[in-house]
Design a protein around this motif. Structure first.
Motif, PDB file in Angstrom:
ATOM      1  N   GLY A 321       0.836  -1.316  -0.102  1.00  0.00           N
ATOM      2  CA  GLY A 321       0.121  -0.075  -0.052  1.00  0.00           C
ATOM      3  C   GLY A 321       0.717   1.231  -0.005  1.00  0.00           C
ATOM      4  N   LEU A 322       2.163   1.051   0.326  1.00  0.00           N
ATOM      5  CA  LEU A 322       2.809   2.359   0.263  1.00  0.00           C
ATOM      6  C   LEU A 322       4.017   2.394  -0.972  1.00  0.00           C
ATOM      7  N   TYR A 323       3.876   3.484  -1.774  1.00  0.00           N
ATOM      8  CA  TYR A 323       4.644   3.712  -2.816  1.00  0.00           C
ATOM      9  C   TYR A 323       5.351   4.906  -2.585  1.00  0.00           C
ATOM     10  N   ALA A 324       6.579   5.130  -3.266  1.00  0.00           N
ATOM     11  CA  ALA A 324       7.410   6.202  -3.113  1.00  0.00           C
ATOM     12  C   ALA A 324       7.950   6.968  -4.634  1.00  0.00           C
ATOM     13  N   ALA A 325       8.288   8.071  -4.627  1.00  0.00           N
ATOM     14  CA  ALA A 325       8.759   8.604  -5.793  1.00  0.00           C
ATOM     15  C   ALA A 325       9.442   9.807  -5.691  1.00  0.00           C
ATOM     16  N   GLY A 326      10.248  10.377  -6.619  1.00  0.00           N
ATOM     17  CA  GLY A 326      11.172  11.584  -6.394  1.00  0.00           C
ATOM     18  C   GLY A 326      12.117  11.311  -5.461  1.00  0.00           C
ATOM     19  N   ASP A 327      12.589  12.409  -4.757  1.00  0.00           N
ATOM     20  CA  ASP A 327      13.624  12.337  -3.641  1.00  0.00           C
ATOM     21  C   ASP A 327      13.054  11.445  -2.529  1.00  0.00           C
ATOM     22  N   ALA A 328      11.858  11.114  -2.431  1.00  0.00           N
ATOM     23  CA  ALA A 328      11.376  10.308  -1.259  1.00  0.00           C
ATOM     24  C   ALA A 328      11.533   8.687  -1.751  1.00  0.00           C
ATOM     25  N   LEU A 329      12.159   8.433  -2.799  1.00  0.00           N
ATOM     26  CA  LEU A 329      12.391   7.196  -3.347  1.00  0.00           C
ATOM     27  C   LEU A 329      13.995   6.927  -3.161  1.00  0.00           C
ATOM     28  N   GLY A 330      14.497   6.120  -2.409  1.00  0.00           N
ATOM     29  CA  GLY A 330      16.013   5.812  -2.749  1.00  0.00           C
ATOM     30  C   GLY A 330      16.333   4.779  -3.593  1.00  0.00           C
ATOM     31  N   ASN A 331      16.157   5.129  -4.967  1.00  0.00           N
ATOM     32  CA  ASN A 331      16.326   4.129  -5.925  1.00  0.00           C
ATOM     33  C   ASN A 331      17.810   4.094  -6.442  1.00  0.00           C
ATOM     34  N   MET A 332      18.713   5.020  -5.646  1.00  0.00           N
ATOM     35  CA  MET A 332      20.025   5.029  -6.048  1.00  0.00           C
ATOM     36  C   MET A 332      20.490   5.029  -7.284  1.00  0.00           C
ATOM     37  N   GLN A 333      19.577   5.977  -7.954  1.00  0.00           N
ATOM     38  CA  GLN A 333      19.765   6.084  -9.817  1.00  0.00           C
ATOM     39  C   GLN A 333      21.071   6.584  -9.909  1.00  0.00           C
ATOM     40  N   SER A 334      21.515   7.490  -9.212  1.00  0.00           N
ATOM     41  CA  SER A 334      22.693   8.343  -9.467  1.00  0.00           C
ATOM     42  C   SER A 334      24.028   8.027  -8.793  1.00  0.00           C
ATOM     43  N   GLY A 335      23.548   7.139  -7.755  1.00  0.00           N
ATOM     44  CA  GLY A 335      24.992   6.529  -7.154  1.00  0.00           C
ATOM     45  C   GLY A 335      25.295   7.377  -5.932  1.00  0.00           C
ATOM     46  N   SER A 336      26.710   7.621  -5.652  1.00  0.00           N
ATOM     47  CA  SER A 336      27.143   8.342  -4.765  1.00  0.00           C
ATOM     48  C   SER A 336      27.472   9.958  -4.709  1.00  0.00           C
ATOM     49  N   VAL A 337      27.114  10.322  -6.297  1.00  0.00           N
ATOM     50  CA  VAL A 337      27.395  11.639  -6.633  1.00  0.00           C
ATOM     51  C   VAL A 337      26.276  12.144  -7.573  1.00  0.00           C
ATOM     52  N   TYR A 338      25.918  13.211  -7.763  1.00  0.00           N
ATOM     53  CA  TYR A 338      24.790  13.683  -8.498  1.00  0.00           C
ATOM     54  C   TYR A 338      25.617  13.480  -9.756  1.00  0.00           C
ATOM     55  N   ALA A 339      25.448  12.422 -10.702  1.00  0.00           N
ATOM     56  CA  ALA A 339      26.166  12.120 -11.738  1.00  0.00           C
ATOM     57  C   ALA A 339      26.010  12.676 -13.209  1.00  0.00           C
ATOM     58  N   THR A 340      24.681  13.465 -13.266  1.00  0.00           N
ATOM     59  CA  THR A 340      24.516  14.081 -14.503  1.00  0.00           C
ATOM     60  C   THR A 340      23.394  15.199 -14.440  1.00  0.00           C
ATOM     61  N   ILE A 341      23.639  16.253 -14.680  1.00  0.00           N
ATOM     62  CA  ILE A 341      22.718  17.582 -14.836  1.00  0.00           C
ATOM     63  C   ILE A 341      21.281  17.234 -15.160  1.00  0.00           C
ATOM     64  N   GLY A 342      20.300  17.372 -14.337  1.00  0.00           N
ATOM     65  CA  GLY A 342      18.826  17.246 -14.701  1.00  0.00           C
ATOM     66  C   GLY A 342      18.217  15.741 -14.368  1.00  0.00           C
ATOM     67  N   LEU A 343      19.204  15.238 -13.664  1.00  0.00           N
ATOM     68  CA  LEU A 343      18.449  13.849 -13.482  1.00  0.00           C
ATOM     69  C   LEU A 343      17.583  13.885 -12.055  1.00  0.00           C
ATOM     70  N   GLY A 344      17.854  15.137 -11.476  1.00  0.00           N
ATOM     71  CA  GLY A 344      17.056  15.221 -10.016  1.00  0.00           C
ATOM     72  C   GLY A 344      15.452  15.425 -10.546  1.00  0.00           C
ATOM     73  N   LEU A 345      15.198  16.316 -11.481  1.00  0.00           N
ATOM     74  CA  LEU A 345      13.824  16.698 -12.202  1.00  0.00           C
ATOM     75  C   LEU A 345      13.362  15.543 -12.914  1.00  0.00           C
ATOM     76  N   SER A 346      14.053  15.014 -13.759  1.00  0.00           N
ATOM     77  CA  SER A 346      13.556  14.189 -14.723  1.00  0.00           C
ATOM     78  C   SER A 346      13.122  12.586 -14.140  1.00  0.00           C
ATOM     79  N   GLY A 347      14.182  12.500 -12.859  1.00  0.00           N
ATOM     80  CA  GLY A 347      14.114  11.017 -11.994  1.00  0.00           C
ATOM     81  C   GLY A 347      12.716  11.385 -11.382  1.00  0.00           C
TER      82      GLY A 347
END
Lengths: 536, 73
Positions: A321-347
């Motif tokens: 019953g619980l879903y999460a998205a945006g920066d509430a979802l720790g999907n580790m899409q970018s790893g330990s560094v913000y690895a490419t510009i614009g990934l925050g918003l598009s993610g």
């Protein structure tokens, strides 16, 4: 006695930035009822209005997936979740098309390379006008038929029989209780700092992580600190800084008059320099120069690191019953560094859409449990406790002592086990002794009290995750462990509550995603951290 | 510091600032039918109020100072 209002909905969405609006719109497409609640105002909420870059991957524009993946794998230092990194690129074009169809205008910007920094790789982003896209998202969510409730702070999730069945909170202008019973809930109130000067994220107080954690969810990514900086002259004035010719792209000069040594794709240069005693650090701008200091977003992680651990690519979590998205979802899409510009918003757009579909699918096959058992009693108590106290400690003062403990660079940026442990001792005292004695005299202060409680929990998460990871990697630097340790740390740190205690544990990264172990350490990690020795 | 008191001469009482402020800084004075800067210490200088106020009644300055830290409070 405050009045109570209970409403029911199919899908409840908490937080109305890019992720929350996408979740609302996409869930509505599947024909379910949607209620979107925000403690501020949807359209001015979260980091979304301040974000102007949106990464778009599109093969017809000449983009090659293996090259984009390689950028994030290497810059993110191999702790990105490659399944999500790939989804985070492949879905972006559709979300970009959605935004264009709703009236968001994009344009290209050729940013000058940052002096002394290598180009990260081929990934690129389109740009939107700040704030405007957030307002368009609100209009589109309303047009899609979502019910928006502004200025209600959700305090906690409601859990019945192991399943999340909604949430409860209060309007910040009144002390009524609002209970939303929902078949599925999407957490989009992500990220959180300590209300540090410099980044306009003071309403981001880790509410999503805190609520989800208290409901039993697993939280990840808390050790990878966001490295944004600000100006010493006007540390709190984000707009002022940004109007001054975007100084973050000029050459940094240390107190000895020398350029600050860049460490390639590692972004803690300012902190390394300050720690060595070479601050103040200045930067030339279009109209003079500014003195730059780090820690502008102190208490926040790299985008897409911190948050609730996803159970599936539909943004479900370990709790039904619980879903999460945006920066509430720790999907580790970018790893330990913000690895490419614009990934925050598009993610946020990508995960918001997936969470909206996922939650709608769940809601379509689920019924609301009859009655509320004793779930609401605990919620009522949790919401109103600070208002019932006649004295104790004010939330503003507790926030201030938390900031004094956590914001100085030597805690969350230049870390050491001894200092992390010392800070943890203090934060445990704040959480155990001061937080339960916070009092509020009106609903505004009630909001501050709940925010402070969540920030203290966020601080404990950051300290425990940072203590657990006994190595350095990306935006997690330990001067007592200044090397990457592939043998032990190709793993994620997760946190969850067990018998009222916060427990940290490791989740290994699949071997297929490891860097090539036949390569030398220097080849795997071309950029050196301070204090790092190379075994010859 | 940060957000200034709402200029009551210019404020038309529309309530936009009260509704949109991410930090809940404003309140309506129902008798005077004017917005009031009630909690300026919570302002984060985002300037949404400045941008959306139809009467230019709100000013945000780039400086912000915090209270002295005291033993308890």
């Amino acid at each position: 006695m405050p009045s109570e209002k209970a409403i029911t909905t199919d899908v409840l969405i908490i937080g109305g930035g890019m992720a929350g609006c996408f979740a609302a719109i996409k869930a509505r497409e599947r024909g379910v009822e949607v209620t979107l609640v925000d403690k501020g105002y949807v359209g001015k909420s979260g980091q979304t209005p301040f974000a102007g870059s949106f990464a778009v991957f599109h093969p017809e524009w000449g983009h090659k997936l293996p090259e984009w993946m390689e950028q994030v794998n290497t810059v993110g230092e191999y702790v990105n979740n490659r399944e999500w990194t790939e989804i985070g690129f492949l879905d972006t074009y559709d979300r970009y098309q959605d935004l264009v169809s709703w009236g968001v205008e994009f344009h290209k910007i050729d940013r000058p390379p940052q002096p002394g920094r290598p180009r990260l790789g081929p990934c690129e982003a389109l740009h939107t006008e700040w704030r405007r896209h957030a307002e368009i998202l609100r209009k589109q969510a309303l047009k899609a038929g979502a019910r928006i409730i502004d200025r209600v702070m959700i305090v906690d999730l409601i859990k019945q029989d192991g399943r999340v069945t909604g949430a409860g909170g209060f309007p910040v202008g009144a002390d009524d209780l609002l209970v939303v019973r929902a078949k599925a809930t999407v957490m989009c109130a992500g990220a959180g700092g300590f209300k540090a000067a410099g980044w306009p994220i003071h309403e981001l107080t880790a509410d999503g992580d805190a609520m989800s954690y208290r409901a039993g969810a697993e939280i990840t990514g808390k050790e990878f600190a966001d490295p944004h900086s600000t100006s010493a002259e006007f540390p709190a004035a984000f707009n002022h800084i940004m109007r001054g010719g975007r100084p973050m792209f000029g050459l940094l000069i240390n107190s000895e008059g020398n350029p600050v040594r860049s460490r390639g794709t590692l972004f803690l240069d300012l902190e390394f320099e300050a720690h060595a005693g070479r601050a103040p650090i200045t930067q030339k701008t279009a109209d003079g120069q500014v003195t730059r200091i780090g820690g502008a977003a102190s208490g926040m992680s790299v985008h897409k690191a911190e948050g609730v651990w996803p159970a599936g690519t539909d943004c479900s979590t370990s709790i039904p019953g619980l879903y999460a998205a945006g920066d509430a979802l720790g999907n580790m899409q970018s790893g330990s560094v913000y690895a490419t510009i614009g990934l925050g918003l598009s993610g946020a757009a990508v995960t918001g859409a997936r969470a909206g579909w996922g939650a709608a699918a769940y809601a379509l096959q689920a019924d609301l449990p009859a009655g509320d058992g004793d779930a609401l009693g605990g919620l009522r108590e949790a919401v109103y406790a600070p208002l019932k106290r006649t004295g104790g400690f004010s939330p503003r003062w507790v926030t201030q002592v938390l900031q004094n403990t956590m914001v100085p660079y030597y805690v969350m940026y230049i870390k050491h086990g001894d200092r992390l442990q010392a800070a943890l001792t203090i934060v445990e005292f704040i959480g155990g002794h001061l937080v339960p004695k916070m009092y509020a005299t009106d609903p505004h202060e009630l909001r501050l009290a709940h925010e402070t409680k969540n920030m203290v929990l966020n601080a404990e998460m950051r300290l425990r995750a940072s203590l657990m990871r006994t190595e350095s990697r990306g935006c997690h630097y330990r001067e007592d462990f200044p090397r990457r340790d592939d043998k032990n740390w190709l793993a994620w740190v997760l946190l969850r509550e067990e018998r009222d205690r916060m427990v940290a544990f490791k989740r290994p990264i699949p071997e297929a995603w490891w860097p090539d172990q036949s390569k030398s350490y220097e080849e795997r990690y071309p950029y050196r951290l301070p204090g790092e020795y190379i075994a010859s | 510091m940060a957000v200034q008191p709402v200029n009551v001469e210019l404020c038309n009482g529309c309530g936009i600032c009260v509704r949109i402020c991410p930090l809940d800084v404003f309140r309506m004075d129902r008798e005077a039918k004017k917005a009031v800067t009630r909690y300026p210490e919570d302002c984060m200088l985002c300037e949404f109020c400045v941008m959306d106020c139809p009467e230019n009644a709100i000013t945000v300055t780039p400086d912000k100072s915090s209270k002295l830290i005291v033993s308890w409070g």
